[in-house]
Design a protein around this motif. Structure first.
Motif, PDB file in Angstrom:
ATOM      1  N   SER A  71      -3.381  12.289   8.880  1.00 53.12           N
ATOM      2  CA  SER A  71      -3.590  12.328   7.353  1.00 53.12           C
ATOM      3  C   SER A  71      -3.780  10.784   6.808  1.00 53.12           C
ATOM      4  CB  SER A  71      -2.479  12.999   6.644  1.00 53.12           C
ATOM      5  OG  SER A  71      -1.242  12.250   7.121  1.00 53.12           O
ATOM      6  N   VAL A  72      -2.985   9.893   7.533  1.00 56.50           N
ATOM      7  CA  VAL A  72      -3.136   8.534   7.255  1.00 56.50           C
ATOM      8  C   VAL A  72      -4.609   7.789   7.492  1.00 56.50           C
ATOM      9  CG1 VAL A  72      -0.718   8.129   6.566  1.00 56.50           C
ATOM     10  CG2 VAL A  72      -1.746   7.534   8.680  1.00 56.50           C
ATOM     11  N   SER A  73      -4.919   8.395   8.485  1.00 59.55           N
ATOM     12  CA  SER A  73      -6.405   7.893   9.189  1.00 59.55           C
ATOM     13  C   SER A  73      -7.614   7.740   8.050  1.00 59.55           C
ATOM     14  CB  SER A  73      -6.921   8.709  10.281  1.00 59.55           C
ATOM     15  OG  SER A  73      -6.040   8.261  11.254  1.00 59.55           O
ATOM     16  N   GLU A  74      -7.342   8.910   7.139  1.00 59.11           N
ATOM     17  CA  GLU A  74      -8.244   8.975   5.977  1.00 59.11           C
ATOM     18  C   GLU A  74      -8.119   7.828   4.971  1.00 59.11           C
ATOM     19  OE1 GLU A  74      -7.795  12.825   4.326  1.00 59.11           O
ATOM     20  OE2 GLU A  74      -8.333  13.698   6.518  1.00 59.11           O
ATOM     21  N   LEU A  75      -7.247   7.120   5.049  1.00 55.96           N
ATOM     22  CA  LEU A  75      -6.827   6.009   3.961  1.00 55.96           C
ATOM     23  C   LEU A  75      -7.733   4.730   4.633  1.00 55.96           C
ATOM     24  CD1 LEU A  75      -3.231   6.810   3.287  1.00 55.96           C
ATOM     25  CD2 LEU A  75      -5.398   7.661   2.073  1.00 55.96           C
ATOM     26  N   LYS A  76      -7.998   4.672   5.808  1.00 56.82           N
ATOM     27  CA  LYS A  76      -8.719   3.538   6.239  1.00 56.82           C
ATOM     28  C   LYS A  76      -9.666   2.752   5.111  1.00 56.82           C
ATOM     29  CE  LYS A  76     -10.736   1.199  10.069  1.00 56.82           C
ATOM     30  NZ  LYS A  76     -11.553   1.353  11.551  1.00 56.82           N
ATOM     31  N   GLY A  77      -9.513   1.513   4.870  1.00 60.44           N
ATOM     32  CA  GLY A  77     -10.642   0.856   4.212  1.00 60.44           C
ATOM     33  C   GLY A  77     -10.223   0.972   2.632  1.00 60.44           C
ATOM     34  N   LEU A  78      -9.334   1.861   2.355  1.00 58.25           N
ATOM     35  CA  LEU A  78      -8.962   1.910   0.715  1.00 58.25           C
ATOM     36  C   LEU A  78      -8.271   0.523   0.232  1.00 58.25           C
ATOM     37  CD1 LEU A  78      -7.661   5.401   0.404  1.00 58.25           C
ATOM     38  CD2 LEU A  78      -9.824   4.840   0.004  1.00 58.25           C
ATOM     39  N   LEU A  79      -8.489   0.332  -1.002  1.00 53.83           N
ATOM     40  CA  LEU A  79      -7.771  -0.648  -1.613  1.00 53.83           C
ATOM     41  C   LEU A  79      -6.408  -0.413  -2.302  1.00 53.83           C
ATOM     42  CD1 LEU A  79     -11.231  -2.094  -3.530  1.00 53.83           C
ATOM     43  CD2 LEU A  79     -10.095  -3.212  -1.510  1.00 53.83           C
ATOM     44  N   VAL A  80      -5.830  -1.420  -2.331  1.00 55.28           N
ATOM     45  CA  VAL A  80      -4.160  -1.207  -2.792  1.00 55.28           C
ATOM     46  C   VAL A  80      -4.131  -1.815  -4.133  1.00 55.28           C
ATOM     47  CG1 VAL A  80      -1.847  -1.408  -2.516  1.00 55.28           C
ATOM     48  CG2 VAL A  80      -3.244  -0.704  -0.382  1.00 55.28           C
ATOM     49  N   ALA A  81      -3.786  -1.315  -5.343  1.00 56.19           N
ATOM     50  CA  ALA A  81      -3.658  -1.891  -6.632  1.00 56.19           C
ATOM     51  C   ALA A  81      -2.481  -1.792  -7.307  1.00 56.19           C
ATOM     52  CB  ALA A  81      -5.090  -1.622  -7.166  1.00 56.19           C
ATOM     53  N   VAL A  82      -2.239  -2.392  -8.159  1.00 52.11           N
ATOM     54  CA  VAL A  82      -1.289  -1.993  -9.299  1.00 52.11           C
ATOM     55  C   VAL A  82      -2.028  -2.428 -10.758  1.00 52.11           C
ATOM     56  CG1 VAL A  82       0.736  -2.510  -7.912  1.00 52.11           C
ATOM     57  CG2 VAL A  82      -0.154  -4.369  -9.157  1.00 52.11           C
ATOM     58  N   PRO A  83      -1.326  -1.873 -11.818  1.00 52.62           N
ATOM     59  CA  PRO A  83      -1.815  -2.049 -12.963  1.00 52.62           C
ATOM     60  C   PRO A  83      -1.568  -3.796 -13.275  1.00 52.62           C
ATOM     61  CG  PRO A  83      -0.516  -0.141 -13.279  1.00 52.62           C
ATOM     62  CD  PRO A  83      -0.520  -0.849 -11.893  1.00 52.62           C
ATOM     63  N   ARG A  84      -2.564  -4.397 -13.938  1.00 53.65           N
ATOM     64  CA  ARG A  84      -2.198  -5.734 -14.263  1.00 53.65           C
ATOM     65  C   ARG A  84      -0.910  -5.931 -15.187  1.00 53.65           C
ATOM     66  NH1 ARG A  84      -4.520 -10.634 -13.993  1.00 53.65           N
ATOM     67  NH2 ARG A  84      -6.515 -10.019 -13.141  1.00 53.65           N
ATOM     68  N   SER A  85      -0.577  -4.990 -16.024  1.00 50.60           N
ATOM     69  CA  SER A  85       0.639  -5.077 -16.799  1.00 50.60           C
ATOM     70  C   SER A  85       1.883  -5.062 -16.182  1.00 50.60           C
ATOM     71  CB  SER A  85       0.499  -3.554 -17.739  1.00 50.60           C
ATOM     72  OG  SER A  85       0.670  -2.552 -16.915  1.00 50.60           O
ATOM     73  N   GLN A  86       1.993  -4.740 -14.679  1.00 56.24           N
ATOM     74  CA  GLN A  86       3.080  -4.727 -14.067  1.00 56.24           C
ATOM     75  C   GLN A  86       3.157  -6.215 -13.369  1.00 56.24           C
ATOM     76  OE1 GLN A  86       3.186  -1.766 -10.960  1.00 56.24           O
ATOM     77  NE2 GLN A  86       3.564  -0.284 -12.397  1.00 56.24           N
ATOM     78  N   LEU A  87       2.348  -6.988 -13.650  1.00 48.44           N
ATOM     79  CA  LEU A  87       2.316  -8.569 -12.973  1.00 48.44           C
ATOM     80  C   LEU A  87       2.816  -9.542 -13.891  1.00 48.44           C
ATOM     81  CD1 LEU A  87      -1.485  -8.772 -11.258  1.00 48.44           C
ATOM     82  CD2 LEU A  87       0.883  -7.950 -10.166  1.00 48.44           C
TER      83      LEU A  87
END
Length: 169
Positions: A71-87
């Motif tokens: 199942s996690v093999s399908e996640l390869k290449g995906l970007l990880v982000a958070v909302p700018r408001s949390q920074l």
């Protein structure tokens, strides 16, 4: 959303993933209890990181929503982000510093006015940070130290970094 990393593939057989963080510190992503994943920065999927460890300058993460390698093999290449408001907020003039993610993709020009390329990424050496610049002419990468002697100006508004650097240093 602010992209803070990329999933480079599965790790082991229990559904862990390897993440290349784009944060100043390798464990910077561990501060966020919710991540947004996307391939195109338009369609986002929410996930919840459950466990973290560090291995070979990578973040090894278990996501609550996934339990096996397939199942996690399908996640390869995906970007990880958070909302700018949390920074934490930084000043627009850069006096508080810069988020690495804001530097990725901006133009790098030397003091002679030559366009060298664009920032492909950054990494920390312990002594200083280093820009990975994808050269316009060859597509290869040049490593440029992110130190005061080399970095003359970072202009986030015009998306340009001016450096005292010549190719082949």
């Amino acid at each position: 959303m602010v992209v803070l990393g990329r999933i480079i593939g599965p790790h082991g057989i229990r559904g862990q993933i390897k993440v290349t963080p784009f944060t100043e510190y390798i464990n910077g992503l561990t501060e966020y209890s919710v991540w947004w994943l996307s391939k195109d920065e338009k369609n986002w999927q929410i996930v919840h990181p459950a466990t973290f460890s560090i291995h070979d300058n990578l973040l090894i993460v278990t996501l609550a929503e996934y339990s096996d390698r397939t199942s996690v093999s399908e996640l390869k290449g995906l970007l990880v982000a958070v909302p700018r408001s949390q920074l934490p907020l930084l000043s627009e003039d850069g006096k508080d510093g810069y988020y690495w993610t804001d530097l990725i993709g901006i133009s790098v020009v030397n003091v002679q006015g030559e366009t060298l390329g664009t920032v492909a990424g950054l990494f920390e050496t312990g002594a200083n940070d280093v820009l990975r610049v994808r050269l316009s002419r060859s597509g290869k990468e040049e490593l440029i130290p992110f130190v005061d002697q080399v970095i003359r100006q970072v202009d986030l508004r015009s998306r340009q970094i001016t450096v005292d650097w010549e190719l082949g240093y």
